[in-house]
Write a protein that holds these residues in place. Structure first.
Motif, mmCIF file in Angstrom:
data_model
loop_
_atom_site.group_PDB
_atom_site.id
_atom_site.type_symbol
_atom_site.label_atom_id
_atom_site.label_comp_id
_atom_site.label_asym_id
_atom_site.label_seq_id
_atom_site.Cartn_x
_atom_site.Cartn_y
_atom_site.Cartn_z
ATOM 1 N N MET A 123 26.142 -25.722 78.162
ATOM 2 C CA MET A 123 25.397 -24.743 78.949
ATOM 3 C C MET A 123 25.615 -25.019 80.423
ATOM 4 O O MET A 123 26.147 -26.066 80.783
ATOM 5 C CB MET A 123 23.909 -24.838 78.635
ATOM 6 C CG MET A 123 23.322 -26.191 78.988
ATOM 7 S SD MET A 123 21.612 -26.287 78.446
ATOM 8 C CE MET A 123 21.074 -27.716 79.325
ATOM 9 N N ILE A 125 23.894 -25.572 84.282
ATOM 10 C CA ILE A 125 22.602 -26.123 84.703
ATOM 11 C C ILE A 125 21.811 -25.144 85.576
ATOM 12 O O ILE A 125 20.684 -25.420 85.943
ATOM 13 C CB ILE A 125 22.730 -27.478 85.445
ATOM 14 C CG1 ILE A 125 23.573 -27.345 86.713
ATOM 15 C CG2 ILE A 125 23.273 -28.554 84.523
ATOM 16 C CD1 ILE A 125 23.462 -28.554 87.630
ATOM 17 N N GLY A 127 21.949 -21.081 85.183
ATOM 18 C CA GLY A 127 21.514 -20.014 84.280
ATOM 19 C C GLY A 127 20.985 -20.602 82.982
ATOM 20 O O GLY A 127 20.047 -20.098 82.389
ATOM 21 N N ASP A 128 21.668 -21.672 82.509
ATOM 22 C CA ASP A 128 21.010 -22.507 81.512
ATOM 23 C C ASP A 128 20.874 -21.858 80.134
ATOM 24 O O ASP A 128 20.036 -22.262 79.350
ATOM 25 C CB ASP A 128 19.578 -22.768 82.055
ATOM 26 C CG ASP A 128 19.066 -24.143 81.727
ATOM 27 O OD1 ASP A 128 19.614 -24.750 80.819
ATOM 28 O OD2 ASP A 128 18.105 -24.560 82.386
ATOM 29 N N THR A 129 21.680 -20.836 79.818
ATOM 30 C CA THR A 129 21.451 -20.126 78.557
ATOM 31 C C THR A 129 22.278 -20.657 77.386
ATOM 32 O O THR A 129 21.859 -20.533 76.242
ATOM 33 C CB THR A 129 21.792 -18.621 78.688
ATOM 34 O OG1 THR A 129 23.202 -18.496 78.892
ATOM 35 C CG2 THR A 129 21.039 -17.976 79.833
ATOM 36 N N GLY A 130 23.495 -21.157 77.651
ATOM 37 C CA GLY A 130 24.376 -21.561 76.556
ATOM 38 C C GLY A 130 24.918 -20.394 75.745
ATOM 39 O O GLY A 130 25.406 -20.568 74.636
ATOM 40 N N GLN A 131 24.855 -19.193 76.296
ATOM 41 C CA GLN A 131 25.238 -18.014 75.523
ATOM 42 C C GLN A 131 26.671 -17.557 75.759
ATOM 43 O O GLN A 131 27.219 -16.785 74.979
ATOM 44 C CB GLN A 131 24.279 -16.854 75.860
ATOM 45 C CG GLN A 131 22.883 -17.124 75.348
ATOM 46 C CD GLN A 131 21.804 -16.169 75.815
ATOM 47 O OE1 GLN A 131 20.652 -16.392 75.529
ATOM 48 N NE2 GLN A 131 22.160 -15.113 76.558
ATOM 49 N N PRO A 134 29.694 -18.767 72.810
ATOM 50 C CA PRO A 134 29.769 -17.943 71.604
ATOM 51 C C PRO A 134 30.144 -16.488 71.917
ATOM 52 O O PRO A 134 30.833 -15.835 71.128
ATOM 53 C CB PRO A 134 28.341 -18.015 71.030
ATOM 54 C CG PRO A 134 27.782 -19.291 71.554
ATOM 55 C CD PRO A 134 28.419 -19.506 72.899
ATOM 56 N N GLY A 135 29.715 -16.000 73.079
ATOM 57 C CA GLY A 135 30.056 -14.627 73.471
ATOM 58 C C GLY A 135 31.560 -14.442 73.607
ATOM 59 O O GLY A 135 32.123 -13.458 73.107
ATOM 60 N N THR A 146 29.570 -24.393 68.073
ATOM 61 C CA THR A 146 28.721 -24.964 69.121
ATOM 62 C C THR A 146 28.305 -26.385 68.747
ATOM 63 O O THR A 146 28.539 -26.823 67.622
ATOM 64 C CB THR A 146 27.459 -24.098 69.316
ATOM 65 O OG1 THR A 146 26.820 -23.925 68.057
ATOM 66 C CG2 THR A 146 27.808 -22.733 69.886
ATOM 67 N N SER A 147 27.681 -27.086 69.684
ATOM 68 C CA SER A 147 27.168 -28.452 69.468
ATOM 69 C C SER A 147 28.238 -29.433 68.998
ATOM 70 O O SER A 147 27.952 -30.346 68.228
ATOM 71 C CB SER A 147 26.027 -28.466 68.439
ATOM 72 O OG SER A 147 25.047 -27.533 68.758
#
Ligand SMILES: Cc1cc2nc3c(=O)[nH]c(=O)nc-3n(C[C@H](O)[C@H](O)[C@H](O)COP(=O)(O)OP(=O)(O)OC[C@H]3O[C@@H](n4cnc5c(N)ncnc54)[C@H](O)[C@@H]3O)c2cc1C
Ligand SMILES: Cc1cc2nc3c(=O)[nH]c(=O)nc-3n(C[C@H](O)[C@H](O)[C@H](O)COP(=O)(O)OP(=O)(O)OC[C@H]3O[C@@H](n4cnc5c(N)ncnc54)[C@H](O)[C@@H]3O)c2cc1C
Lengths: 275, 344
Positions: A123, A125, A127-131, A134-135, A146-147
């Motif tokens: 992610m 630091i 915006g912090d979304t982690g999106q 995957p997008g 992920t992870s």
């Protein structure tokens, strides 16, 4: 030859950021722009895989012109090429519009040299979304993983990868077809100090800089603010709670008062201490 | 897109080891409020293999309907298969809102689903509300490392989606025997269509500390001065049967493992009692513990922000106060033990 693309973002250092209490905006002067710390691990992992299997590492970022500095940092870590896409029309992007723009850049990069693997940070630091990771994977129609906290094997010839994905109580071993996308944990590696030759190369390095017009098949409506389904409507400082009662007296008296408060929750202590 | 076609509030029901994740139960509580305000149904979407019996729990915690995808292909969580389930269900039944736990699975799944729909996705929400008439979801979240809160809206797309932090929303009291409607769905998905295979699941042999499950947490900060000083925290925790928590600065100093870190980039905890010792009370720490039942702060600086966020505060030196506390607790608790023992 293996071609890995790491996606990176330049971010304000939120550790030392100061907020303007009146406007609730960042005081940019207090927050130097740095390479998103998670992305340093993404680039480091790409470089390690390059050292293990041979190949090339490219980094790509969407951002304002000063993001060149973040790309140079990646060259220091050991990336070979850097691509900055920068254009006013990208401004105000949420994660959906960000993944769209970055995907367009990756598509162009892969026309020159097909991409086997994409690595993102867990992610950002700010915006912090982690999106975004995957997008990008969905847009390229490749599997998102992920992870990821360990890459067990990469096989560019037979086109598969085996990784560990961190779970709450352990990890799972997953095999995926290549190309695919990893979002990596910070624990995947440690980023060492950069060797001098990399520093020298980074100092001279000029990244590829593209505007929207340099990209292909771009639907302008999907970029920037216009292409963003989410909007930030209101920003405020987190509420401050009322505050507590100070216990008075000597340390021993204070401790005694505390004890009686705590022991009111007696049920919590029953059965403790080996009973 | 006609918004009138989109109705109902959904919660993605995360399950593992034959149990519904607690965050999903919390979201059913939050979702119930949104659904009632809108006058619509609350539904759970449950995906897995042999999970039908879990619908009972989902109803007891407030759902009216469960959309169930119970097929062998869903044995393990995988982004591609689960995503196809959620997309299929959303296409068929058109919800106005879908909530996911902000767990690694929930975030992974929601990010993929939102990209394909496409729609907006608010991350790590800590406050939820809905406009009664328009159905607009008001999802608020901390950003910039907790320095600000922001309300995120998604005005032009349906469904609206959000991931929600665990331990922030409250689950309803379960209502035993409460029933609802099960809508069984299947998708035609062959194993060969899925590009990832879970080869093995490895449980870490050393049981990982789960401080988010503890009733009592004794947390220490940089004020303990050193690794040796921090042992005082372990000592107090042992005495009262609590788990050890820490600030980020302590974790970064290497005094304790990251699994113990409380806050924005650590764990969110809601114990019954939380001790904050030598912790200044930075906003990133506060967000992780502010919902604890009883917060006790010990700090030598009267102005430390932690005192704004506690129920009881002691201004003083931890090295003086904590040993006294340990001694007093040892006495008091051994007396308790005798009391209980003598009662039989
Ligand atoms: C206060 C605030 C709240 C916000 N909340 C939301 C929200 O809830 N939902 C939403 O959709 N948007 C939100 N945004 C917008 C979001 O921050 C931006 O879209 C941003 O461009 C990307 O998201 P991120 O920073 O969360 O990245 P993340 O998804 O956290 O980043 C993950 C990884 O993706 C890659 N990556 C991210 N950005 C880039 C880039 N520009 N170039 C190349 N690679 C990249 C990196 O590898 C990074 O490690 C918010 C913005 C603000 C200011
Ligand atoms: C993006 C981001 C994410 C973050 N995430 C987290 C997070 O998840 N968790 C977290 O905790 N922090 C987090 N932080 C860091 C946070 O901002 C603070 O820096 C951190 O919480 C401070 O730790 P501390 O209170 O232990 O140390 P300090 O701020 O140094 O406080 C030490 C305190 O101890 C007191 N003290 C000193 N000596 C004694 C004594 N002898 N007896 C009693 N009191 C004494 C001092 O008065 C002081 O108040 C994050 C920061 C950022 C930017």
């Amino acid at each position: 030859m293996l071609h890995i693309v790491a996606c990176i973002k330049q971010v304000p250092d939120t550790k030392i950021i100061k907020m303007n209490p009146k406007t609730n905006t960042m005081d940019r002067r207090t927050a130097p722009a740095i390479l998103n710390p998670y992305d340093a691990h993404a680039v480091e992992e790409a470089v390690r895989l390059k050292e293990r299997y041979g190949g090339t590492v490219s980094v790509v970022t969407m951002g304002p012109p000063p993001a060149v500095t973040a790309i140079k940092k990646c060259i220091e870590i050991g990336a070979d090429e850097g691509y900055l896409i920068t254009d006013r029309r990208f401004a105000g992007a949420d994660t959906l519009a960000t993944s769209y723009a970055v995907t367009k850049a990756i598509e162009k990069i892969s026309k020159e040299k097909p991409v086997d693997l994409i690595i993102c940070g867990k992610m950002s630091i700010d915006g912090d979304t982690g999106q975004v990771g995957p997008g990008i994977a969905r847009r390229l129609d490749i599997p998102p993983l992920t992870s990821v906290n360990k890459v067990v094997e990469l096989n560019p010839d037979e086109k598969y990868a085996i990784v560990h994905r961190k779970l709450e109580d352990g990890y799972e071993v997953v095999r995926s077809t290549l190309p695919c996308l990893f979002s990596v944990e910070k624990t995947i590696n440690e980023v060492p100090y950069s060797p001098l030759p990399n520093m020298l190369r980074a100092a001279r390095y000029q990244p590829h800089i593209w505007s929207v017009d340099d990209l292909e098949d771009v639907d302008i409506k999907q970029l920037g603010l216009k292409g963003s389904p989410t909007i930030v409507s209101k920003v405020w400082a987190p509420p401050k709670p009322a505050g507590g009662t100070f216990l008075e007296g000597s340390p021993r008296e204070q401790a005694e008062q505390l004890l009686s408060v705590v022991l009111e929750k007696k049920e919590l202590f029953q059965g403790k201490g080996g009973m | 897109m006609d918004f009138k076609d989109y109705k109902g509030v959904w919660v993605f029901i995360e399950q593992k080891d034959d149990q519904v994740a607690s965050v999903s139960l919390e979201l059913l509580g939050a979702g119930r409020k949104l659904a009632d305000k809108r006058g619509v149904e609350l539904a759970g979407i449950l995906i897995g293999e042999n999970v039908k019996h879990l619908t009972k729990t989902v109803f007891e915690y407030g759902a009216d309907t469960v959309y169930l995808y119970d097929q062998p292909i869903f044995k393990h969580y995988r982004t591609e298969s689960y995503m196809k389930g959620v997309l299929d269900c959303s296409d068929k039944h058109k919800p106005e809102i879908i909530l996911f736990g902000a767990t690694s699975t929930g975030k992974d799944l929601a990010s993929a689903v939102a990209t394909d729909l496409p729609t907006g996705l608010t991350a790590d929400t800590t406050e939820l509300d809905v406009e009664e008439d328009t159905g607009l979801l008001l999802a608020s979240r901390p950003a910039f490392g907790g320095n600000i809160m922001a309300t995120i809206l998604c005005k032009k797309y349906r469904p609206q989606m959000a991931t929600v932090r665990s331990k922030v929303m409250k689950a309803l009291e379960p209502e035993p025997g409460r029933a609802g409607k099960i809508v069984e769905e299947t998708i035609s998905l062959k194993e060969d269509d899925i590009r990832t295979k879970v080869l093995e699941i490895v449980k870490e042999t050393v049981r990982k500390v789960r401080i988010d499950e503890a009733d009592i947490i004794v947390a220490g900060g940089k004020g303990l001065g050193s690794y040796e000083g921090f042992q005082l925290i372990h000592h107090l925790a042992e005495t009262i049967g609590g788990a050890v928590g820490a600030s980020r600065d302590v974790v970064e100093a290497g005094w304790i493992d990251h699994a113990h870190q409380v806050g924005q980039t650590g764990v969110t905890v809601t114990p019954k009692i939380y001790f904050a010792i030598g912790i200044s009370g930075a906003i990133q720490h506060i967000v992780g513990m502010k919902n604890s039942g009883l917060i006790i702060a010990i700090n030598k600086d009267k102005e430390a922000p932690i005192f704004q966020n506690c129920h009881y505060g002691i201004v003083g030196d931890a090295f003086e106060i904590v040993p006294i506390l340990i001694e007093m607790f040892e006495n008091a608790l051994s007396k308790e033990k005798v009391d209980i023992a003598s009662k039989g």
